[in-house]
Design a protein around this motif. Structure first.
Motif, PDB file in Angstrom:
ATOM      1  N   GLY A 253       0.772  -1.236   0.000  1.00  0.00           N
ATOM      2  CA  GLY A 253       0.000   0.000   0.000  1.00  0.00           C
ATOM      3  C   GLY A 253       0.800   1.282   0.000  1.00  0.00           C
ATOM      4  N   GLY A 254       2.121   1.175   0.075  1.00  0.00           N
ATOM      5  CA  GLY A 254       2.952   2.370   0.067  1.00  0.00           C
ATOM      6  C   GLY A 254       2.879   3.138   1.376  1.00  0.00           C
TER       7      GLY A 254
ATOM      8  N   GLU B 145       1.940   7.153   2.642  1.00  0.00           N
ATOM      9  CA  GLU B 145       1.462   8.461   2.215  1.00  0.00           C
ATOM     10  C   GLU B 145       2.180   9.613   2.909  1.00  0.00           C
ATOM     11  OE1 GLU B 145      -2.729   8.446   2.826  1.00  0.00           O
ATOM     12  OE2 GLU B 145      -3.117   6.979   1.226  1.00  0.00           O
TER      13      GLU B 145
ATOM     14  N   ASP C 183       2.497   3.236  -4.053  1.00  0.00           N
ATOM     15  CA  ASP C 183       1.415   2.246  -4.044  1.00  0.00           C
ATOM     16  C   ASP C 183       1.654   1.198  -5.144  1.00  0.00           C
ATOM     17  OD1 ASP C 183      -1.009   0.988  -4.850  1.00  0.00           O
ATOM     18  OD2 ASP C 183      -2.210   2.665  -4.177  1.00  0.00           O
ATOM     19  N   ARG C 184       1.651  -0.094  -4.769  1.00  0.00           N
ATOM     20  CA  ARG C 184       1.783  -1.177  -5.760  1.00  0.00           C
ATOM     21  C   ARG C 184       0.637  -2.175  -5.636  1.00  0.00           C
ATOM     22  NH1 ARG C 184       6.888  -0.182  -8.325  1.00  0.00           N
ATOM     23  NH2 ARG C 184       6.041  -1.615  -9.851  1.00  0.00           N
ATOM     24  N   TRP C 185      -0.575  -1.663  -5.423  1.00  0.00           N
ATOM     25  CA  TRP C 185      -1.734  -2.542  -5.293  1.00  0.00           C
ATOM     26  C   TRP C 185      -2.017  -3.320  -6.579  1.00  0.00           C
ATOM     27  CZ3 TRP C 185      -2.642  -3.883  -0.764  1.00  0.00           C
ATOM     28  CH2 TRP C 185      -2.762  -2.995   0.311  1.00  0.00           C
TER      29      TRP C 185
ATOM     30  N   GLN D  57      -4.015  -1.749   8.064  1.00  0.00           N
ATOM     31  CA  GLN D  57      -3.150  -2.012   6.910  1.00  0.00           C
ATOM     32  C   GLN D  57      -3.002  -3.506   6.655  1.00  0.00           C
ATOM     33  OE1 GLN D  57       0.171   0.358   8.422  1.00  0.00           O
ATOM     34  NE2 GLN D  57       0.053   1.666   6.606  1.00  0.00           N
TER      35      GLN D  57
END
Length: 264
Positions: A126-127, A129, A197-199, A223
């Protein structure tokens, strides 16, 4: 069989250690500002059932210290190059911790033909933010008063936590004293790429996966739940009382969970 080799990929050298062992191949990837050294106990604990291979990711350990490219794609390309050269024609069990878990996940997503199953210890897709997260990490590493005169001086500054001990044990001897095997600005740039983000890659992942979380680790319950919700077929295991570095401070339980999944 135990040996170390350098895999050359463009202008980057990647250090690889094969600890030997019989059985399927397990490849281990360390986290940010670490090296394969901290995963040697994990490798040796698996040696009775698996052949274990460890990689120093670019910018770390005995691999190229200042690579021009620290993109996620570059890290994935390094792992693919190692697999194709060291264990050609085999699908491996790919295991990573923290940043190494992120690299492992992206590798499995890009090349499922090379990966039989995936284990992510304290990894997510999810990276982050927080706009200043990478900068704070870089600033912390840049604040180290290096070179340290000796290990006692390093321990005095870094403390006696399990991660600090791993850092101290991995310091490189130079004529001027002991230095880390990484540079602060490279770590900052590297983790900045991880924080994206790499969803899409996670949700499209076709490789069987175990996500292992520590009770006192980096991620919130929300998370952790989000990772599983976005890919319901993912297996999850939690290690009670452990930190983000569960492979160091909850070693026995980590090995129990890892071996159980790899042996299925």
């Amino acid at each position: 069989m135990k040996w170390a080799v350098i895999i050359r990929r463009g202008d980057v050298e990647i250090a690889v250690t094969d600890r030997g062992g019989d059985g399927p191949v397990v490849v281990l990837l360390h986290g940010l500002a670490g090296s394969s050294r901290e995963l040697l106990p994990t490798a040796d604990a698996l040696a009775d059932s698996f052949r274990t291979v460890l990689i120093d990711q670019r910018g770390h350990g005995n691999s190229t210290r200042r690579p021009a490219d620290v993109s996620r794609e570059a890290f994935v390309g390094d792992v693919v190059a190692v697999l194709e050269e060291v264990v050609p024609g085999e699908r491996v069990r790919l295991v990573g911790q923290s940043m190494g878990a992120h690299t492992a996940m992206l590798t499995a997503a890009a090349r499922p033909d090379l990966v039989d199953r995936l284990v992510m210890l304290e990894g997510n897709a999810g990276g982050d933010e927080r706009p200043d997260g990478a900068r704070k990490i870089g600033k912390y590493f840049a604040s180290w008063p290096v070179p340290f005169a000796n290990q006692a001086a390093a321990r005095s500054y870094l403390g006696d936590g399990v991660l600090a001990v791993a850092w101290v044990n991995d310091l490189e001897r130079t004529p001027g004293g002991l230095r880390p095997r990484f540079d602060a600005d490279v770590m900052e740039a590297t983790i900045a790429a991880v924080q994206a983000d790499r969803w899409a890659e996670w949700e499209g992942l076709a490789v069987p996966t175990l996500a292992v979380f520590a009770e006192n680790g980096m991620f919130t319950e929300a998370q952790k739940d989000e990772l599983i919700r976005r890919r319901p077929g993912t297996r999850r295991a939690d290690i009670a009382g452990a930190s983000h570095d569960a492979h160091l401070d909850a070693f026995d339980r980590w090995i129990e969970v890892l071996r159980g999944y790899l042996n299925e």
